[in-house]
Design an enzyme around this catalytic site. Structure first.
Site, PDB file in Angstrom:
ATOM      1  N   CYS A  34       0.808  -1.219   0.000  1.00 18.94           N
ATOM      2  CA  CYS A  34       0.000   0.000   0.000  1.00 18.94           C
ATOM      3  C   CYS A  34       0.840   1.268   0.000  1.00 18.94           C
ATOM      4  O   CYS A  34       0.306   2.364  -0.179  1.00 18.94           O
ATOM      5  CB  CYS A  34      -0.944   0.007   1.202  1.00 18.94           C
ATOM      6  SG  CYS A  34      -2.280  -1.191   1.065  1.00 18.94           S
ATOM      7  N   GLY A  84     -11.202 -13.819 -12.876  1.00 20.07           N
ATOM      8  CA  GLY A  84     -10.545 -12.531 -12.739  1.00 20.07           C
ATOM      9  C   GLY A  84     -10.074 -11.999 -14.066  1.00 20.07           C
ATOM     10  O   GLY A  84     -10.556 -12.387 -15.133  1.00 20.07           O
ATOM     11  N   HIS A  85      -9.080 -11.107 -13.998  1.00 15.97           N
ATOM     12  CA  HIS A  85      -8.564 -10.450 -15.195  1.00 15.97           C
ATOM     13  C   HIS A  85      -7.058 -10.317 -15.059  1.00 15.97           C
ATOM     14  O   HIS A  85      -6.543 -10.051 -13.964  1.00 15.97           O
ATOM     15  CB  HIS A  85      -9.199  -9.060 -15.360  1.00 15.97           C
ATOM     16  CG  HIS A  85      -8.771  -8.350 -16.600  1.00 15.97           C
ATOM     17  ND1 HIS A  85      -9.074  -8.813 -17.853  1.00 15.97           N
ATOM     18  CD2 HIS A  85      -8.041  -7.221 -16.776  1.00 15.97           C
ATOM     19  CE1 HIS A  85      -8.568  -7.981 -18.765  1.00 15.97           C
ATOM     20  NE2 HIS A  85      -7.933  -7.013 -18.129  1.00 15.97           N
TER      21      HIS A  85
END
EC number: 2.7.9.3
Length: 331
Positions: A16, A140-141
């Site tokens: 993050c 998903g992708h």
């Protein structure tokens, strides 16, 4: 697995900490309103306060929760990276008071540089954490990308009358934190040296499910999770959205073993310094020195929940008071 490649060396930032800085992000989205509401649904949580997920009322007693989160490698072990990224994505649903139902993978992979057996381990880690959460993963992708990235888009459900929001804080409410800080400096040390901090990995891979359930059981209505903007950044967003001031007892904030030593040795991410620059004009730091300021702004990955209320096992680190000259005060 025989490939010696260190995944963190293929990322410009880790976890993050690679987020767009909060001040820059707010400039980008300024003036963007919510999409026109469907006549059959009600947008309960959207863009206005920068909350953790979008929430749309479907019918009485049922709302849909939607979020997406992905990032660059935060650890070198691909399986652990997958676990951490999945726990982090699921956290947005828990932070809003929801339960995840189904997720889809989001994978960017440098296919000519890193072998696909590493990608398989990343996906396996995500699947295992989703299974622990009782959340389906339905495909998903993927894209070919020079920098590896992984995360999930997650859909969950919630009771629209029992949400955890970042704009419902009330004066006189204690502040609790469910995971210790210091993940940013430990992850930055790992990236620089290869040292492995098993306790940091375990903290990041742990679900916020039980803390969210305990918060709802306690009647708490205000919460957020602590991730890339650091404790101070997410606390400032909560205080600003709620129209209150947050007072933090610096001595009560818990830290992971090794966090202060890693700070002392200089393992501070650029994301952490940008967090501190962003919150500094809105914070009365009192007697807090530079070390405490940096740790309080430390960019977390898959951190805990910040609650306006108390639950068993979570230390109280401060309180909300009526709005003062600064949205955040450190004592």
């Amino acid at each position: 697995m025989t490939d010696p490649k260190r995944l963190t060396q293929y990322a410009h930032g880790g976890g993050c900490a690679c987020k767009i800085p909060p001040g820059e992000l707010e400039e980008v989205v300024a003036g963007l309103g919510a999409a026109p509401a469907s006549p059959n649904a009600d947008l309960l949580v959207g863009l206005d306060t920068g909350d953790d997920a979008a929430v749309v009322r479907l019918r009485d007693g049922l709302a849909a929760v939607a979020t997406a989160d992905f990032f660059t490698p935060v650890v070198d072990d691909p399986y652990d990276w997958g676990r951490i990224a999945a726990a982090n994505a699921l956290s947005d649903v828990y932070a809003i008071g929801g339960s995840p139902v189904v997720a889809v993978n989001l994978l960017a992979w440098p296919r000519d540089v890193l072998p696909f057996d590493l990608a398989r381990e990343v996906l396996r880690g995500g699947l295992d954490v989703a299974a622990e959460a009782g959340c389906h993963v339905g495909g998903g992708h993927s894209v070919d990308d020079p920098e590896p990235k992984y995360g999930m888009a997650v859909t969950g459900v919630a009771d629209p009358a029992r949400l955890l929001r970042n704009d419902t804080g009330k004066p006189g409410t204690p502040l609790s934190l469910t995971k210790p800080l210091g993940l940013g400096v430990l992850n930055n040390r790992h990236k620089a040296t290869g040292e492995v901090f098993a306790h940091a990995v375990a903290t990041m891979a742990a679900l916020n499910r039980d803390a969210s359930a305990a918060a709802l059981d306690a009647g708490i209505a205000c919460a957020t999770d602590v991730t890339g903007f650091g404790l101070l950044g997410h606390l400032y967003k909560m205080a600003r959205a709620s129209g209150v001031t947050a007072v933090v007892d610096a001595a009560a904030v818990p830290y992971l073993d090794g966090a202060r030593a890693s700070l002392r040795d200089g393992y501070v991410s650029g994301g952490t310094r940008r967090n501190l620059d962003w919150v500094a004009p809105h914070t009365d730091f009192g007697a807090a020195g530079e070390d405490d300021r940096l740790l309080l702004a430390d960019a977390q990955t898959s951190g805990g929940l910040l609650l306006a209320g108390e639950i068993p096992g979570a230390p109280v680190i401060g309180e909300l008071i009526p709005a003062a000259d600064h949205p955040v005060i450190i004592r």
